[in-house]
Motif scaffolding. Structure first.
Motif, PDB file in Angstrom:
ATOM      1  N   ARG A   1       0.838  -1.212   0.000  1.00 30.95           N
ATOM      2  CA  ARG A   1       0.000   0.000   0.000  1.00 30.95           C
ATOM      3  C   ARG A   1       0.871   1.260   0.000  1.00 30.95           C
ATOM      4  O   ARG A   1       0.642   2.209  -0.747  1.00 30.95           O
TER       5      ARG A   1
ATOM      6  N   GLU B   1       1.185   4.242  -2.882  1.00 35.49           N
ATOM      7  CA  GLU B   1       0.979   5.674  -2.579  1.00 35.49           C
ATOM      8  C   GLU B   1       2.214   6.516  -2.913  1.00 35.49           C
ATOM      9  O   GLU B   1       2.138   7.731  -3.016  1.00 35.49           O
ATOM     10  N   ASN B   2       3.384   5.866  -3.017  1.00 37.25           N
ATOM     11  CA  ASN B   2       4.648   6.587  -3.277  1.00 37.25           C
ATOM     12  C   ASN B   2       5.425   5.909  -4.405  1.00 37.25           C
ATOM     13  O   ASN B   2       6.534   5.397  -4.200  1.00 37.25           O
TER      14      ASN B   2
END
Ligand SMILES: C[S@@+](CC[C@H](N)C(=O)[O-])C[C@H]1O[C@@H](n2cnc3c(N)ncnc32)[C@H](O)[C@@H]1O
Length: 283
Positions: free
Chosen positions: A240, A244-245
């Motif tokens: 996750r 997100e990055n």
């Protein structure tokens, strides 16, 4: 799902029906192999008998529901309940291939769905009970569906600090990411039941008796280096974080490859310490 609207677990329902559930569905075989040795002691502790009616909470892609269906035989029945359409699709496919007819999969939230009254002799879960927004409400709901004296057994993670298989890759990735505020250790998620005292108190409040929490520590095999790296980068909290990055993915991929290489054993698989609670109780 009937109770999706205004569900207390709406965020989890969303997660397990998008990337989180998708990665579990894609890596079903690898994850089953990784966590099966942790589910086995909980299955043994449940000690189901032929003919039993059993509920598997958060059954996911169905491995343990299939094992339970085998154990209860044709006179018994297993219901696997889960909020993830994606994972249930895999589970239903596997049940079809297995030829077992004593198994049903239900897409529902185990915290809120009416699972029936005094219906189940036994309730099982492998890592499927730590995601409830209100664990007392969830276990009260589950308990209503159990026969008096029915047995509950599940396996959940002990603290992250004891689970190097996840801690070390996460810490490695963190060195490439901006510092984030500490997360709430009690928030729904894999480590929400890390504190055995909390688990006992939740089950006690939900009306369970004979509650026992037994630590079980063992190295888990994460497959060969390529498999272990792929799974570590895509599944769970690290997966996750990287979604997100995405900018850090190349650096993190290299660093985690190096980390996991140090844990390849002479049999050619990556093995790292894991630590769980085997929880048992009576309704
Ligand atoms: C870590 S996975 C474990 C899956 C499976 N038990 C296994 O061991 O392979 C957690 C599972 O719990 C399910 N889950 C989370 N919250 C749930 C809820 N409120 N009701 C039913 N299932 C839930 C997820 O969709 C997911 O399939």
């Amino acid at each position: 799902m009937s109770d999706t609207i205004a569900s207390p677990n709406a965020k989890m329902i969303e997660q397990w029906n998008t990337a989180t559930g998708q990665t579990w569905a894609v890596f079903q075989a690898e994850l089953d192999a990784q966590v099966a040795p942790l589910g086995s002691p909980a299955l043994a502790a449940l000690d189901v008998h032929a003919g039993a009616q059993v509920l598997d909470i958060g059954c996911g892609c169905g491995q343990t529901a299939l094992q339970l269906a085998d154990l209860v035989g044709q006179d018994g029945h297993v219901v696997g309940v889960d909020i993830s359409k994606l994972m249930l699709e895999v589970a239903r496919g596997r049940a079809g291939l297995s030829g077992l007819s004593n198994i049903t999969f239900l897409e529902a939230d185990a915290q809120t769905y009416d699972l029936g009254r005094q219906r189940f002799d036994a309730v099982f879960s492998r890592f499927g009970v730590m995601f409830f927004a209100d664990p007392v409400a969830a276990f009260s709901n589950i308990s209503k569906a159990m026969k008096s004296g029915g047995r509950l057994a599940f396996v959940c993670w002990r603290p992250l600090s004891l689970n190097d298989w996840m801690r070390l890759p996460l810490e490695t990735a963190m060195t490439f990411l901006p510092p984030s505020p500490p997360s709430d250790p009690l928030a729904p998620g894999p480590f929400a039941f890390a504190d055995a005292e909390r688990v006992r108190s939740i089950l006690n409040e939900a009306g369970f008796t004979h509650i026992e929490t037994r630590p079980f520590d063992t190295p888990i095999s994460m497959g060969d280096l390529a498999t272990a790296t792929r799974v570590a980068l895509q599944v769970g909290p690290l997966g996750r974080l990287l979604r997100e990055n995405p900018a850090v993915i190349p650096d993190v991929t290299e660093a985690i490859g190096t980390l996991l290489k140090n844990h390849v054993t002479e049999v050619g698989t990556v093995q790292m310490p894991a630590s769980v609670w085997i929880v048992t109780a009576s309704a």
